[in-house]
Design an enzyme around this catalytic site. Structure first.
Site, mmCIF file in Angstrom:
data_model
loop_
_atom_site.group_PDB
_atom_site.id
_atom_site.type_symbol
_atom_site.label_atom_id
_atom_site.label_comp_id
_atom_site.label_asym_id
_atom_site.label_seq_id
_atom_site.Cartn_x
_atom_site.Cartn_y
_atom_site.Cartn_z
ATOM 1 C CE LYS A 5 -3.555 2.249 2.669
ATOM 2 N NZ LYS A 5 -4.450 2.451 3.939
ATOM 3 C CD GLU A 24 9.061 -5.872 7.204
ATOM 4 O OE1 GLU A 24 8.924 -4.652 6.687
ATOM 5 O OE2 GLU A 24 8.504 -6.285 8.671
ATOM 6 N N GLY A 32 -4.857 -1.801 4.938
ATOM 7 C CA GLY A 32 -4.202 -2.882 4.560
ATOM 8 C C GLY A 32 -4.824 -4.347 4.829
ATOM 9 N NE ARG A 33 -6.537 -3.685 10.758
ATOM 10 C CZ ARG A 33 -5.977 -2.612 10.989
ATOM 11 N NH1 ARG A 33 -4.855 -2.400 10.410
ATOM 12 N NH2 ARG A 33 -6.316 -1.557 11.724
ATOM 13 C CD GLU A 36 -1.891 -4.181 11.375
ATOM 14 O OE1 GLU A 36 -2.580 -4.310 10.259
ATOM 15 O OE2 GLU A 36 -0.804 -4.581 11.538
ATOM 16 C CG HIS A 66 -4.680 -35.796 16.456
ATOM 17 N ND1 HIS A 66 -4.621 -37.191 17.145
ATOM 18 C CD2 HIS A 66 -5.436 -35.855 15.477
ATOM 19 C CE1 HIS A 66 -5.883 -37.777 16.533
ATOM 20 N NE2 HIS A 66 -6.579 -36.814 15.499
ATOM 21 C CE LYS A 71 5.585 -0.637 9.922
ATOM 22 N NZ LYS A 71 4.778 0.056 9.350
HETATM 23 O O1 F6P Z 1 3.029 -2.923 9.727
HETATM 24 C C1 F6P Z 1 1.688 -3.186 9.710
HETATM 25 C C2 F6P Z 1 1.273 -2.848 8.187
HETATM 26 O O2 F6P Z 1 1.110 -1.353 8.074
HETATM 27 C C3 F6P Z 1 -0.213 -3.461 8.033
HETATM 28 O O3 F6P Z 1 -1.147 -2.794 8.654
HETATM 29 C C4 F6P Z 1 -0.179 -3.609 6.539
HETATM 30 O O4 F6P Z 1 -1.051 -4.304 6.037
HETATM 31 C C5 F6P Z 1 1.434 -4.017 6.345
HETATM 32 O O5 F6P Z 1 2.111 -3.288 7.367
HETATM 33 C C6 F6P Z 1 2.091 -3.748 4.720
HETATM 34 O O6 F6P Z 1 1.964 -2.425 4.610
HETATM 35 P P1 F6P Z 1 2.310 -1.996 3.080
HETATM 36 O O7 F6P Z 1 1.044 -2.584 2.269
HETATM 37 O O8 F6P Z 1 2.132 -0.632 3.125
HETATM 38 O O9 F6P Z 1 3.528 -2.584 2.579
#
Ligand code: F6P
Length: 546
Positions: free
Chosen positions: A205, A211, A265-266, A351, A382, A510
């Site tokens: 987003k 990452e 995002g979620r 979240e 199990h 972060k």
């Molecule tokens: O760190 C949490 C978050 O902001 C989530 O809410 C989001 O889904 C995820 O990181 C990834 O964010 P982006 O889509 O901006 O890479």
């Protein structure tokens, strides 16, 4: 907390003391109509919530709580595009992404539906091109492997959905999801892939997430090493709200699929973030997925609170979290292809509602979101079900199951379903000391053995669960299920008076990672941290270099 909400909670607490001595097995014995009374249907989707610690009066009191908390007005404000995400000044309109009606959806007075449809059309054209072989790699080969690079909402939704809908994936196409910055994730995914037939989708987003950007750069380097710089354009596409950052990364505008700041995002799997799903299952099936969610949206907007699936799930969760003090909630799909469903719900729920501060910046009056966890049955039986049956904590559970399997394979499905039903029955009914003792006597145990073993064989029972039953795990059903949980989380957030749509709690880590990275890389002196962090940094250096 508003006085009316406070008094609704007070009434619920008093009501608990009135019913807590009436175990579920007695409530079932007393009322032959309990299943009909406490179940809801939306087409073939059935919610059986009869195995909960409730009587008719409980429901009345819970619905009174929802009314006092203003759930209906908040729901209408969300659908109307009001900026209910107050800390970020944003509307919350994932429902617009799957709006199949001809109703406009206004943000700041402008209808967003033409933009939504425009992106869906662009996605469909691209997806169809990849599926048909009209869009190919730099050397003219068909794409066989789609690698989605994203994390959180830019990973969990499409990863969970493509796994859940794997019977619908086009033959010859494989989807992979790389999220972790641990190089092992990308390395192990790329091992065995052919760069000539691999398409990368960089999903973020913000297009700034450490990452995702790290993985995207490494994926790019892997591709360039094999096919050269000129191949990048043909092998990369991007999904983001940050079109400038995508362009700066070198992905062309015609390979970029946008979405908007009013999509959390979620909550974004319905947006361009769903592109890997659309490539995998095709535009028509993706539309069925959206239609399923839209059907749940329509139900949520129009059904009375007492007959509203998301509202009922939310209220039961509040009942257990705030009135009984149960801290966790298990999601147990008897549906192997929902193996990532609990992970998906963890982000959606935790979240969204893992907040300790109200919309007004005050400490929340009581407990908020529970710990959400789970694994598919029968595997969990199990592993951790022992604790759910006989542990010292009560853990409300959601069971999910399809009446029809995707594949007819001997007795597999009847066995799966019998196990699912057995678990919720066992949790509800339990086994008394008399029953356990009688079984031991019947098995020929001595009086001493019966006395010694009976306490271990007792199941307390009275352990609550919901069961969601559907015909088959198809795109429409999955859309309904996800939207059901989205709205459940929304209703709970309203009752707790928190903002379910921001996530400030992810920021501190972060920020500190940014400060620590130069020390881990030996580019800055190891100093100025607490003793534990200093000790760990020093040990990392020693072990790494030793
Ligand atoms: O760190 C949490 C978050 O902001 C989530 O809410 C989001 O889904 C995820 O990181 C990834 O964010 P982006 O889509 O901006 O890479």
């Amino acid at each position: 907390m508003a006085a009316s909400v406070k008094s609704a909670f007070k009434a619920l607490r008093a009501h608990r003391t009135e019913i807590e001595d009436r175990p579920l097995r007695d409530l079932f014995a007393e009322d032959a109509g309990r299943f009909e009374r406490f179940s809801l249907r939306l087409d073939d989707l059935l919610l059986d919530y009869s195995k909960n610690r409730i009587v008719a009066e409980t429901l009345e009191k819970l619905v009174a709580l929802a009314r006092a908390a203003g759930v209906e007005a908040a729901r209408d404000a969300m659908f109307a595009g009001e900026k209910i995400n107050v800390t970020e000044g944003r509307a919350v309109l994932h429902t617009a992404l799957r709006n199949r009606s001809d109703r406009p959806v206004l943000v700041d007075g402008r209808d967003v539906m033409p933009d939504v449809r425009g992106v869906l059309d662009a996605m469909a054209a691209f997806a169809e091109g990849v599926r048909s072989g009209a869009i190919v790699g730099a050397g003219g080969e068909r794409f066989t492997d789609i690698v989605n690079i994203g994390i959180g909402g830019s990973d969990l939704g499409p990863a969970m959905v493509t796994r859940a809908l794997s019977p619908y994936i086009q033959k010859g196409l494989r989807c992979h999801f790389v999220s972790n910055v641990d190089g092992a994730h990308l390395h192990d995914t790329l091992k065995g892939l052919d760069p000539r037939t691999t398409l990368f989708l960089v999903a973020s987003k913000t297009f700034t997430t450490q990452e995702t950007m790290t993985n995207a750069r490494s994926a790019r380097a892997w591709l360039v090493a094999a096919l050269g710089e000129a191949a990048v354009g043909a092998h990369f596409a991007a999904i983001s709200t940050n079109l400038e950052a995508v362009a700066a990364f070198g992905i062309a505008a015609e390979r970029t699929f946008g979405f908007w700041d009013w999509v959390g995002g979620r909550y974004s799997v319905w947006s361009a973030i769903g592109l890997p799903v659309m490539i995998a299952i095709g535009g028509a099936r993706f539309t069925e997925f959206l239609q399923g969610a839209h059907a749940m949206d329509e139900h949520f907007r129009s059904a009375p609170l007492a007959a509203n699936m998301p509202v009922i799930l939310a209220l039961l969760g509040v009942w257990y979290r705030n009135v009984w003090g149960f801290g966790s909630h298990a999601v147990l799909p008897y549906d192997q292809r929902l193996e990532r469903f609990a992970a998906y719900l963890q982000q959606l729920d935790m979240e969204s509602n893992g907040k300790g501060v109200t919309l007004f910046g005050e400490p929340a009056a009581g407990a908020t979101g529970p710990l959400v966890w789970g694994e598919p049955g029968t595997n969990g039986q199990h592993a951790f079900y022992q604790l759910i049956h006989q542990g010292s904590d009560v853990i409300p559970c959601d069971f999910l199951a399809a009446a029809q399997p995707q594949e007819q394979m001997g007795d597999h499905h009847p066995i799966l379903l019998a196990n699912c039903l057995a678990q919720s029955e066992a949790l509800m009914r339990g086994k008394t000391a008399e029953e356990a003792g009688a079984e031991l006597v019947a098995a020929g145990k001595s009086a001493a053995e019966v006395a010694a073993l009976t306490p271990h064989k007792v199941f307390p029972g009275n352990r609550p669960s919901n069961t969601l039953l559907y015909r088959r795990l198809d795109p429409g059903t999955l859309g309904r299920l996800i939207a059901l949980y989205e709205h459940k989380v929304f209703v709970q957030g309203r009752i707790w008076n928190i903002n379910s749509f921001d996530q400030w709690g992810v920021e501190l880590g972060k920020q500190l990672a940014g400060e620590l990275l130069p020390m881990v890389k030996d580019e800055a002196a190891i100093e100025g941290r607490d003793a534990s962090t200093l000790g760990l940094l020093t040990e990392i250096t020693r072990l790494r270099d030793g």
